[in-house]
Design a protein around this motif. Structure first.
Motif, PDB file in Angstrom:
ATOM      1  N   ALA A 511      97.112  44.231  11.103  1.00 45.47           N
ATOM      2  CA  ALA A 511      98.421  44.231  10.443  1.00 45.47           C
ATOM      3  C   ALA A 511      98.935  42.807  10.260  1.00 45.47           C
ATOM      4  O   ALA A 511      99.439  42.447   9.188  1.00 45.47           O
ATOM      5  N   VAL A 512      98.821  41.978  11.309  1.00 48.28           N
ATOM      6  CA  VAL A 512      99.304  40.598  11.214  1.00 48.28           C
ATOM      7  C   VAL A 512      98.498  39.812  10.182  1.00 48.28           C
ATOM      8  O   VAL A 512      99.050  38.985   9.446  1.00 48.28           O
ATOM      9  N   SER A 513      97.194  40.065  10.104  1.00 47.12           N
ATOM     10  CA  SER A 513      96.358  39.348   9.134  1.00 47.12           C
ATOM     11  C   SER A 513      96.750  39.671   7.698  1.00 47.12           C
ATOM     12  O   SER A 513      96.497  38.891   6.773  1.00 47.12           O
ATOM     13  N   LEU A 514      97.399  40.836   7.492  1.00 48.07           N
ATOM     14  CA  LEU A 514      97.830  41.216   6.143  1.00 48.07           C
ATOM     15  C   LEU A 514      99.088  40.475   5.700  1.00 48.07           C
ATOM     16  O   LEU A 514      99.464  40.545   4.524  1.00 48.07           O
ATOM     17  N   ALA A 515      99.741  39.788   6.652  1.00 47.21           N
ATOM     18  CA  ALA A 515     101.011  39.123   6.320  1.00 47.21           C
ATOM     19  C   ALA A 515     100.839  38.107   5.208  1.00 47.21           C
ATOM     20  O   ALA A 515     101.738  37.918   4.373  1.00 47.21           O
ATOM     21  N   ALA A 516      99.679  37.433   5.175  1.00 53.46           N
ATOM     22  CA  ALA A 516      99.455  36.405   4.150  1.00 53.46           C
ATOM     23  C   ALA A 516      99.195  37.013   2.775  1.00 53.46           C
ATOM     24  O   ALA A 516      99.335  36.328   1.759  1.00 53.46           O
ATOM     25  N   GLY A 517      98.832  38.303   2.731  1.00 48.90           N
ATOM     26  CA  GLY A 517      98.480  38.917   1.456  1.00 48.90           C
ATOM     27  C   GLY A 517      99.658  39.317   0.603  1.00 48.90           C
ATOM     28  O   GLY A 517      99.598  39.256  -0.628  1.00 48.90           O
ATOM     29  N   GLY A 518     100.751  39.733   1.221  1.00 52.54           N
ATOM     30  CA  GLY A 518     101.947  40.086   0.475  1.00 52.54           C
ATOM     31  C   GLY A 518     101.936  41.466  -0.164  1.00 52.54           C
ATOM     32  O   GLY A 518     102.835  41.796  -0.941  1.00 52.54           O
ATOM     33  N   ASN A 519     100.920  42.300   0.122  1.00 50.23           N
ATOM     34  CA  ASN A 519     100.877  43.655  -0.417  1.00 50.23           C
ATOM     35  C   ASN A 519     101.741  44.552   0.471  1.00 50.23           C
ATOM     36  O   ASN A 519     101.306  45.019   1.518  1.00 50.23           O
ATOM     37  N   ARG A 520     102.984  44.790   0.048  1.00 47.90           N
ATOM     38  CA  ARG A 520     103.921  45.511   0.907  1.00 47.90           C
ATOM     39  C   ARG A 520     103.488  46.950   1.169  1.00 47.90           C
ATOM     40  O   ARG A 520     103.748  47.486   2.240  1.00 47.90           O
ATOM     41  N   ARG A 521     102.862  47.587   0.185  1.00 52.71           N
ATOM     42  CA  ARG A 521     102.432  48.976   0.381  1.00 52.71           C
ATOM     43  C   ARG A 521     101.387  49.052   1.492  1.00 52.71           C
ATOM     44  O   ARG A 521     101.479  49.890   2.393  1.00 52.71           O
ATOM     45  N   LEU A 522     100.386  48.165   1.430  1.00 47.49           N
ATOM     46  CA  LEU A 522      99.335  48.174   2.440  1.00 47.49           C
ATOM     47  C   LEU A 522      99.867  47.748   3.799  1.00 47.49           C
ATOM     48  O   LEU A 522      99.532  48.334   4.834  1.00 47.49           O
ATOM     49  N   ILE A 523     100.722  46.734   3.810  1.00 44.94           N
ATOM     50  CA  ILE A 523     101.347  46.305   5.066  1.00 44.94           C
ATOM     51  C   ILE A 523     102.159  47.445   5.659  1.00 44.94           C
ATOM     52  O   ILE A 523     102.143  47.682   6.872  1.00 44.94           O
ATOM     53  N   GLY A 524     102.893  48.173   4.804  1.00 45.41           N
ATOM     54  CA  GLY A 524     103.686  49.298   5.283  1.00 45.41           C
ATOM     55  C   GLY A 524     102.842  50.343   5.975  1.00 45.41           C
ATOM     56  O   GLY A 524     103.237  50.888   7.006  1.00 45.41           O
ATOM     57  N   VAL A 525     101.656  50.627   5.439  1.00 46.59           N
ATOM     58  CA  VAL A 525     100.768  51.621   6.049  1.00 46.59           C
ATOM     59  C   VAL A 525     100.338  51.169   7.441  1.00 46.59           C
ATOM     60  O   VAL A 525     100.476  51.902   8.432  1.00 46.59           O
ATOM     61  N   TRP A 526      99.809  49.947   7.536  1.00 44.92           N
ATOM     62  CA  TRP A 526      99.294  49.460   8.815  1.00 44.92           C
ATOM     63  C   TRP A 526     100.411  49.282   9.844  1.00 44.92           C
ATOM     64  O   TRP A 526     100.252  49.645  11.020  1.00 44.92           O
ATOM     65  N   ALA A 527     101.534  48.709   9.421  1.00 48.98           N
ATOM     66  CA  ALA A 527     102.636  48.489  10.354  1.00 48.98           C
ATOM     67  C   ALA A 527     103.248  49.803  10.816  1.00 48.98           C
ATOM     68  O   ALA A 527     103.656  49.936  11.983  1.00 48.98           O
ATOM     69  N   LEU A 528     103.305  50.797   9.934  1.00 44.91           N
ATOM     70  CA  LEU A 528     103.847  52.093  10.330  1.00 44.91           C
ATOM     71  C   LEU A 528     102.927  52.774  11.341  1.00 44.91           C
ATOM     72  O   LEU A 528     103.406  53.384  12.311  1.00 44.91           O
ATOM     73  N   VAL A 529     101.620  52.689  11.131  1.00 44.49           N
ATOM     74  CA  VAL A 529     100.679  53.237  12.115  1.00 44.49           C
ATOM     75  C   VAL A 529     100.882  52.550  13.463  1.00 44.49           C
ATOM     76  O   VAL A 529     100.911  53.200  14.516  1.00 44.49           O
ATOM     77  N   GLN A 530     101.043  51.230  13.430  1.00 45.58           N
ATOM     78  CA  GLN A 530     101.257  50.484  14.664  1.00 45.58           C
ATOM     79  C   GLN A 530     102.546  50.925  15.361  1.00 45.58           C
ATOM     80  O   GLN A 530     102.600  50.998  16.593  1.00 45.58           O
ATOM     81  N   ALA A 531     103.593  51.216  14.602  1.00 43.16           N
ATOM     82  CA  ALA A 531     104.869  51.631  15.185  1.00 43.16           C
ATOM     83  C   ALA A 531     104.831  53.055  15.705  1.00 43.16           C
ATOM     84  O   ALA A 531     105.475  53.382  16.710  1.00 43.16           O
ATOM     85  N   VAL A 532     104.074  53.920  15.034  1.00 40.22           N
ATOM     86  CA  VAL A 532     104.058  55.340  15.398  1.00 40.22           C
ATOM     87  C   VAL A 532     103.231  55.587  16.667  1.00 40.22           C
ATOM     88  O   VAL A 532     103.566  56.472  17.467  1.00 40.22           O
ATOM     89  N   LEU A 533     102.179  54.823  16.871  1.00 40.48           N
ATOM     90  CA  LEU A 533     101.305  55.046  18.030  1.00 40.48           C
ATOM     91  C   LEU A 533     102.078  55.055  19.355  1.00 40.48           C
ATOM     92  O   LEU A 533     101.931  55.988  20.150  1.00 40.48           O
ATOM     93  N   PRO A 534     102.909  54.039  19.649  1.00 41.37           N
ATOM     94  CA  PRO A 534     103.666  54.099  20.904  1.00 41.37           C
ATOM     95  C   PRO A 534     104.649  55.255  20.962  1.00 41.37           C
ATOM     96  O   PRO A 534     104.897  55.813  22.038  1.00 41.37           O
ATOM     97  N   LEU A 535     105.233  55.607  19.818  1.00 43.90           N
ATOM     98  CA  LEU A 535     106.189  56.719  19.805  1.00 43.90           C
ATOM     99  C   LEU A 535     105.513  58.025  20.199  1.00 43.90           C
ATOM    100  O   LEU A 535     106.133  58.893  20.830  1.00 43.90           O
ATOM    101  N   ILE A 536     104.237  58.184  19.842  1.00 43.49           N
ATOM    102  CA  ILE A 536     103.494  59.373  20.260  1.00 43.49           C
ATOM    103  C   ILE A 536     103.418  59.427  21.777  1.00 43.49           C
ATOM    104  O   ILE A 536     103.587  60.487  22.398  1.00 43.49           O
TER     105      ILE A 536
END
Length: 559
Positions: A511-536
């Motif tokens: 997810a952090v490596s995607l920060a340089a790419g600027g693709n918000r849709r793809l970043i949103g997918v990876w960052a949301l997965v990262q956020a949801v895992l602990p909530l589970i």
């Protein structure tokens, strides 16, 4: 095993940190034979000081550590003073662990999506309030002063400081203190400040120091929200460390030593501020002001905690929105359509990092849980009060990660240990163990000892009593502590990147490596997965006790 647990725990925490610091100092002064450094030299420092923008990086790192801590601690203290015992207080207490579980990188991405010139806030107020038909030419994210970085850190550090404060408050009997102050005519908020805060702060001093150390040396959030030309000192050190020219590792080591100095300077400055505030509060308490300023303090305490809580959840909501967004032209508030194509494209590449993330988190948390339970059980059996050496638990949290982890990499390379999954698990253990101990210790100590005395009078062994009485009674706190440990492991970026040598990929590193790419849709997918895992993990921690003890309501939240 139980008697040895405290010594093993402290060794695992202190040993790697000390070894890492030692192996960082030698290359900082030119000595690293494997790279040709045979003698001590000041050449790495001369090269470091010649780097353009170095002192700007130092200043941003230093100020970020102090400002973040001042704002976060102020909001927590104001909230506790203004809302204790209220519905808002109970609601925030239930939310503090889930808020703490949101990884730093996910919070940073979510905040960036909110405050960017073309972000959600700008879209919702345009063009009606701003007249903007195009995103304004403003540098909000990655600003030169690090204000966006500070805002992101505040969102993350408030839940941590609040959790530590809530764990410390039962030792003080705050209700009685406030009641006594109110009997002297003090308003509730003023009473809390004068009767509770002076006793509370010494109990949370180490967590506050940990916030200063982390904020002044953070890497993942700084790569997403922080300035870029120049970047913060810790990010620069990481870039030098990964430079293809291996001789720059000498300069990277010197930079890591400088980062340690910056953090120590921030801690020393905070200590000086503590002294000034202590004298000011003494004077304020002696003046006997019973009502003045109570209303603004109460409004600020409730309003600021609501603002930060809503912002944190809005940030996660923004990740979800972008991950499903189709065509979305500025200044439209919502996408014209919602699609799943971004998820379908990301799923094939998600599988391997997801499994690796789960394996590392489960392994490090399980090891930490065994050590913490054994340590606390030894404390109970031998009737030992919490030791003054407890501050050693905070050592991996107070020493900047970039400093001792870099030294650990050098030590591993010197011993011929290649970057691997096991090394990453060991690195995560350094950070999971303190959080897990702090989450579980208070519940363990408060458990009524008569349960075990009764068990022993029936002839049950200590071992069976531990497994058949203590663990079932502590199931809910243990599962909550495990959820905290999993969340901490999932959010670790720097230990994974350095100890894994870039070969161990997790959801966070990707997810952090995607920060340089600027693709918000793809970043949103990876960052949301990262956020949801602990909530589970937190959902399981809440649901499992209720399911297992469906016929024993008193056991669901014990103790």
């Amino acid at each position: 095993m139980v008697r040895l647990a405290p010594a093993i725990t402290m060794t695992l925490l202190v040993g790697p940190v000390m070894a890492g610091l030692a192996m960082m100092l030698l290359p900082a002064f030119g000595y690293l034979p494997v790279l040709g450094g045979e003698t001590l030299s000041l050449a790495p420092w001369r090269e470091l000081f010649a780097q353009p923008g170095l002192w700007r990086s130092v200043w941003v790192s230093f100020s970020t550590g102090l400002v973040t801590t001042i704002v976060s601690l102020s909001i927590v203290v104001l909230f506790l003073a203004a809302a204790s015992g209220s519905r808002l207080d109970r609601a925030i207490r239930r939310l503090v662990s889930p808020l703490l579980s949101i990884p730093h990188a996910a919070t940073a991405f979510g905040l960036a999506f909110l405050i960017a010139p073309s972000g959600l806030i700008s879209r919702f107020i345009s063009p009606a309030l701003t007249g903007w038909e195009r995103p304004p030419d403003l540098l909000i994210v990655n600003d030169a002063w690090g204000l966006a970085l500070m805002a992101g850190l505040v969102l993350k550090e408030i839940p941590f400081l609040l959790l530590m404060s809530l764990a410390a408050l039962p030792q003080l009997n705050p209700e009685q203190r406030v009641m006594m102050a109110r009997s002297l005519g003090y308003r509730p908020t003023i009473a809390w400040f004068k009767a509770v805060l002076p006793a509370l702060y010494p109990l949370i001093r180490l967590p506050v120091y940990a916030v200063i150390a982390y904020a002044s040396s953070v890497v993942d959030m700084a790569m997403i929200l922080g300035p870029t030309l120049p970047s913060t000192l810790s990010v620069s050190v990481l870039q030098w460390f990964h430079d293809p020219d291996l001789t720059r590792r000498f300069m990277a080591s010197a930079g890591a030593v400088l980062q340690l100095g910056v953090t120590l300077a921030a801690l020393a400055t905070w200590w000086g501020l503590e002294t000034l505030v202590h004298r000011s509060m003494q004077h304020w308490i002696e003046r006997g002001n019973r009502r003045g300023g109570e209303l603004p303090l109460r409004i600020a305490g409730r309003g600021l905690i609501l603002l930060t809580t809503l912002t944190a959840f809005a940030a996660i909501g923004g990740l979800a929105l972008f991950s499903f967004a189709g065509f979305w032209r500025f200044p439209e508030a919502l996408p014209q359509d919602f699609v799943v194509v971004h998820w379908l494209r990301a799923l094939p590449s998600l599988q391997s990092p997801l499994l690796t993330t789960a394996a590392i988190a489960c392994a490090s948390t399980l090891l930490a849980l065994v050590l913490v339970l054994a340590t606390l059980e030894n404390e109970y059996r031998r009737q030992i009060l919490p030791s003054r050496a407890l501050w050693l638990l905070y050592l991996p949290l107070i020493v900047p990660q970039i400093a001792f982890l870099f030294g650990l990499v050098v030590a591993a390379e010197s011993l011929g240990i290649r970057p691997q999954l096991g090394l990453v698990v060991a690195g995560h253990l350094l950070f999971v163990l303190p959080y897990l101990y702090l989450s579980l210790a208070e519940a363990y100590r408060r458990l009524d000892p008569r349960w075990f005395q009764l068990s022993r009078t029936l002839g049950v062994s200590r071992l069976r009593t531990f497994f058949q009485v203590r663990l079932p009674l502590l199931l809910a706190p243990i599962l909550t502590a495990v959820a905290v440990g999993l969340a901490i492991s999932i959010g670790q970026y720097l230990p994974t990147q350095l100890l894994g040598g870039g070969r161990v990929t997790t959801i966070t590193t990707e997810a952090v490596s995607l920060a340089a790419g600027g693709n918000r849709r793809l970043i949103g997918v990876w960052a949301l997965v990262q956020a949801v895992l602990p909530l589970i993990g937190f959902m399981l921690a809440i649901g499992l006790p209720r399911l297992l003890w469906a016929n024993r309501s008193g056991m669901r939240g014990a103790p």
